[in-house]
Design a protein around this motif. Structure first.
Motif, PDB file in Angstrom:
ATOM      1  N   MET A  82       0.845  -1.208   0.000  1.00 28.48           N
ATOM      2  CA  MET A  82       0.000   0.000   0.000  1.00 28.48           C
ATOM      3  C   MET A  82       0.868   1.241   0.000  1.00 28.48           C
ATOM      4  SD  MET A  82      -2.786  -0.826   2.883  1.00 28.48           S
ATOM      5  CE  MET A  82      -4.415  -0.291   2.555  1.00 28.48           C
ATOM      6  N   SER A  83       0.378   2.282  -0.629  1.00 31.23           N
ATOM      7  CA  SER A  83       1.073   3.563  -0.539  1.00 31.23           C
ATOM      8  C   SER A  83       0.643   4.234   0.775  1.00 31.23           C
ATOM      9  CB  SER A  83       0.682   4.452  -1.720  1.00 31.23           C
ATOM     10  OG  SER A  83      -0.681   4.823  -1.589  1.00 31.23           O
ATOM     11  N   GLN A  84       1.364   5.303   1.123  1.00 31.10           N
ATOM     12  CA  GLN A  84       1.035   6.060   2.336  1.00 31.10           C
ATOM     13  C   GLN A  84      -0.402   6.588   2.250  1.00 31.10           C
ATOM     14  OE1 GLN A  84       4.151   8.860   3.239  1.00 31.10           O
ATOM     15  NE2 GLN A  84       2.912   9.950   4.746  1.00 31.10           N
ATOM     16  N   GLU A  85      -0.777   7.061   1.056  1.00 33.33           N
ATOM     17  CA  GLU A  85      -2.122   7.632   0.860  1.00 33.33           C
ATOM     18  C   GLU A  85      -3.187   6.549   0.996  1.00 33.33           C
ATOM     19  OE1 GLU A  85       0.434   8.111  -1.312  1.00 33.33           O
ATOM     20  OE2 GLU A  85       0.903  10.117  -0.536  1.00 33.33           O
ATOM     21  N   GLU A  86      -2.878   5.369   0.456  1.00 35.28           N
ATOM     22  CA  GLU A  86      -3.859   4.279   0.530  1.00 35.28           C
ATOM     23  C   GLU A  86      -4.098   3.837   1.970  1.00 35.28           C
ATOM     24  OE1 GLU A  86      -3.251   2.095  -3.807  1.00 35.28           O
ATOM     25  OE2 GLU A  86      -1.921   1.579  -2.148  1.00 35.28           O
ATOM     26  N   GLN A  87      -3.000   3.741   2.741  1.00 35.18           N
ATOM     27  CA  GLN A  87      -3.216   3.282   4.125  1.00 35.18           C
ATOM     28  C   GLN A  87      -3.954   4.342   4.945  1.00 35.18           C
ATOM     29  OE1 GLN A  87       0.153   2.092   6.507  1.00 35.18           O
ATOM     30  NE2 GLN A  87       1.030   4.124   6.592  1.00 35.18           N
ATOM     31  N   LEU A  88      -3.699   5.612   4.623  1.00 36.28           N
ATOM     32  CA  LEU A  88      -4.432   6.666   5.335  1.00 36.28           C
ATOM     33  C   LEU A  88      -5.922   6.606   4.985  1.00 36.28           C
ATOM     34  CD1 LEU A  88      -4.768   9.192   7.063  1.00 36.28           C
ATOM     35  CD2 LEU A  88      -4.107  10.573   5.074  1.00 36.28           C
ATOM     36  N   ALA A  89      -6.235   6.453   3.710  1.00 40.16           N
ATOM     37  CA  ALA A  89      -7.642   6.411   3.290  1.00 40.16           C
ATOM     38  C   ALA A  89      -8.360   5.228   3.961  1.00 40.16           C
ATOM     39  CB  ALA A  89      -7.737   6.297   1.769  1.00 40.16           C
ATOM     40  N   TRP A  90      -7.644   4.108   4.050  1.00 36.35           N
ATOM     41  CA  TRP A  90      -8.199   2.900   4.676  1.00 36.35           C
ATOM     42  C   TRP A  90      -8.507   3.164   6.163  1.00 36.35           C
ATOM     43  CZ3 TRP A  90      -6.329  -0.015   8.744  1.00 36.35           C
ATOM     44  CH2 TRP A  90      -6.875  -1.285   8.911  1.00 36.35           C
ATOM     45  N   ALA A  91      -7.544   3.785   6.861  1.00 44.79           N
ATOM     46  CA  ALA A  91      -7.723   4.045   8.298  1.00 44.79           C
ATOM     47  C   ALA A  91      -8.766   5.132   8.540  1.00 44.79           C
ATOM     48  CB  ALA A  91      -6.391   4.451   8.924  1.00 44.79           C
ATOM     49  N   MET A  92      -8.795   6.104   7.630  1.00 44.12           N
ATOM     50  CA  MET A  92      -9.753   7.204   7.768  1.00 44.12           C
ATOM     51  C   MET A  92     -11.182   6.653   7.709  1.00 44.12           C
ATOM     52  SD  MET A  92      -9.609  10.434   8.216  1.00 44.12           S
ATOM     53  CE  MET A  92     -10.583  11.896   8.056  1.00 44.12           C
ATOM     54  N   ASP A  93     -11.435   5.730   6.787  1.00 40.89           N
ATOM     55  CA  ASP A  93     -12.764   5.120   6.687  1.00 40.89           C
ATOM     56  C   ASP A  93     -13.155   4.463   8.009  1.00 40.89           C
ATOM     57  OD1 ASP A  93     -13.167   5.902   4.137  1.00 40.89           O
ATOM     58  OD2 ASP A  93     -12.657   3.980   3.203  1.00 40.89           O
ATOM     59  N   LEU A  94     -12.182   3.757   8.603  1.00 36.51           N
ATOM     60  CA  LEU A  94     -12.460   3.083   9.876  1.00 36.51           C
ATOM     61  C   LEU A  94     -12.749   4.105  10.979  1.00 36.51           C
ATOM     62  CD1 LEU A  94      -9.724   0.306  10.086  1.00 36.51           C
ATOM     63  CD2 LEU A  94     -12.159   0.001   9.700  1.00 36.51           C
ATOM     64  N   ALA A  95     -11.938   5.157  11.005  1.00 39.59           N
ATOM     65  CA  ALA A  95     -12.101   6.172  12.053  1.00 39.59           C
ATOM     66  C   ALA A  95     -13.458   6.863  11.922  1.00 39.59           C
ATOM     67  CB  ALA A  95     -10.968   7.197  11.971  1.00 39.59           C
ATOM     68  N   LEU A  96     -13.839   7.186  10.681  1.00 43.60           N
ATOM     69  CA  LEU A  96     -15.130   7.861  10.457  1.00 43.60           C
ATOM     70  C   LEU A  96     -16.269   6.920  10.862  1.00 43.60           C
ATOM     71  CD1 LEU A  96     -14.416   9.623   7.036  1.00 43.60           C
ATOM     72  CD2 LEU A  96     -14.440  10.677   9.314  1.00 43.60           C
ATOM     73  N   ALA A  97     -16.108   5.636  10.566  1.00 41.98           N
ATOM     74  CA  ALA A  97     -17.146   4.665  10.937  1.00 41.98           C
ATOM     75  C   ALA A  97     -17.273   4.555  12.456  1.00 41.98           C
ATOM     76  CB  ALA A  97     -16.810   3.306  10.336  1.00 41.98           C
ATOM     77  N   LYS A  98     -16.178   4.865  13.165  1.00 36.80           N
ATOM     78  CA  LYS A  98     -16.204   4.798  14.632  1.00 36.80           C
ATOM     79  C   LYS A  98     -16.681   6.116  15.237  1.00 36.80           C
ATOM     80  CE  LYS A  98     -14.222   0.755  15.566  1.00 36.80           C
ATOM     81  NZ  LYS A  98     -14.793  -0.266  16.439  1.00 36.80           N
ATOM     82  N   GLY A  99     -17.017   7.065  14.426  1.00 37.62           N
ATOM     83  CA  GLY A  99     -17.570   8.313  14.964  1.00 37.62           C
ATOM     84  C   GLY A  99     -16.639   9.497  14.914  1.00 37.62           C
ATOM     85  N   ALA A 100     -15.422   9.316  14.395  1.00 44.16           N
ATOM     86  CA  ALA A 100     -14.545  10.475  14.252  1.00 44.16           C
ATOM     87  C   ALA A 100     -15.155  11.414  13.217  1.00 44.16           C
ATOM     88  CB  ALA A 100     -13.146  10.040  13.805  1.00 44.16           C
ATOM     89  N   VAL A 101     -14.862  12.701  13.378  1.00 46.00           N
ATOM     90  CA  VAL A 101     -15.468  13.688  12.463  1.00 46.00           C
ATOM     91  C   VAL A 101     -14.345  14.446  11.768  1.00 46.00           C
ATOM     92  CG1 VAL A 101     -16.940  15.726  12.342  1.00 46.00           C
ATOM     93  CG2 VAL A 101     -17.446  13.917  14.000  1.00 46.00           C
ATOM     94  N   ARG A 102     -14.438  14.521  10.464  1.00 43.94           N
ATOM     95  CA  ARG A 102     -13.455  15.294   9.692  1.00 43.94           C
ATOM     96  C   ARG A 102     -13.541  16.766  10.104  1.00 43.94           C
ATOM     97  NH1 ARG A 102     -11.418  12.882   4.755  1.00 43.94           N
ATOM     98  NH2 ARG A 102     -13.061  11.368   4.368  1.00 43.94           N
ATOM     99  N   PRO A 103     -12.415  17.419  10.374  1.00 47.15           N
ATOM    100  CA  PRO A 103     -12.500  18.825  10.812  1.00 47.15           C
ATOM    101  C   PRO A 103     -12.960  19.740   9.667  1.00 47.15           C
ATOM    102  CG  PRO A 103     -10.197  18.162  10.595  1.00 47.15           C
ATOM    103  CD  PRO A 103     -11.026  16.951  10.307  1.00 47.15           C
TER     104      PRO A 103
END
Ligand code: DC
Length: 220
Positions: free
Chosen positions: A199-220
């Protein structure tokens, strides 16, 4: 985020924190800083009153400088020396010491705040924050991890190590970190697995971001 040495946890934790407006703490850097400090000042690196006295007086801070964050220990800034081979070699035995772990975990927990935090290490999901909303166990192929560590050493101007030597150090640390008595490296039972070898750095971030958003994190 937890995982073996040099598997890209810090990059992911840092990227995710920056995407979410969270604070990021590199717990490995804290163990490295203590190791560096003890070596630099020729202090005891085994259990005893002298180590405990040193730990009592150690002040560790992450301070903003020129757009990034630097770690200071009792006002000193070890910088790239944190990643030296000398520190690489001593950090696992030092971080296995009970009093070192107690002192670091107490400081790590104090970083938790309402505004949000990402932290990477070896025992973050199992011991430091067992209640964390999102736990990721990161893995990466050994040759990729060695190449990353080698690049880090080169960046610090240290060109004397071969891939084999770096790989041997990573294996040794993984072995020690996984087999110490207190809070060894383990995948938390409720962690999500990530193998970022392809995975590229961007791909792993996008993957983790999806998980974080699903857990209730909110994009600033
Ligand atoms: O993440 P790193 O490779 O910079 O960590 C350096 C060492 O610090 C690692 O080999 C073991 C120790 N460590 C630890 O014991 N617990 C943590 N939470 C983080 C790091």
């Amino acid at each position: 985020m937890d995982g073996y040495a040099s598997c890209g946890k810090s990059t992911l934790a840092k990227d995710l924190a920056s995407a979410l407006g969270y604070r990021y703490i590199d717990s490995g850097a804290m163990y490295r800083a203590v190791t560096w400090y003890l070596l630099e000042h020729q202090l005891a690196t085994e259990e005893g009153p002298s180590l405990r006295a040193a730990l009592d007086t150690i002040v560790l801070d992450f301070v903003a400088k020129d757009g990034s964050t630097v770690l200071t220990i009792n006002g000193q800034e070890p910088g790239l020396a944190l990643r030296s081979m000398e520190v690489n070699r001593m950090v696992s035995p030092v971080s296995a010491l009970h009093s070192v772990r107690l002192a670091m975990v107490e400081r790590q927990r104090a970083f938790a705040n309402r505004a949000g935090l990402t932290m990477d290490g070896r025992d973050i999901g199992t011991h430091v924050f067992p209640e964390a909303e999102l736990k990721i166990f990161v893995q990466s192929r050994p040759e990729i991890r060695a190449a990353r560590r080698l690049a880090e050493l080169r960046k610090a101007g240290d060109t004397q190590w071969t891939t084999e030597e770096v790989l041997a150090n990573l294996r040794e640390r993984d072995e020690m970190d996984s087999n110490r008595d207190f809070a060894p490296l383990r995948r938390a039972h409720d962690a999500v697995d990530l193998d970022n070898s392809n995975m590229s750095q961007e791909e792993q971030l996008a993957w983790a971001m999806d998980l974080a958003l699903a857990k209730g994190a909110v994009r600033p």
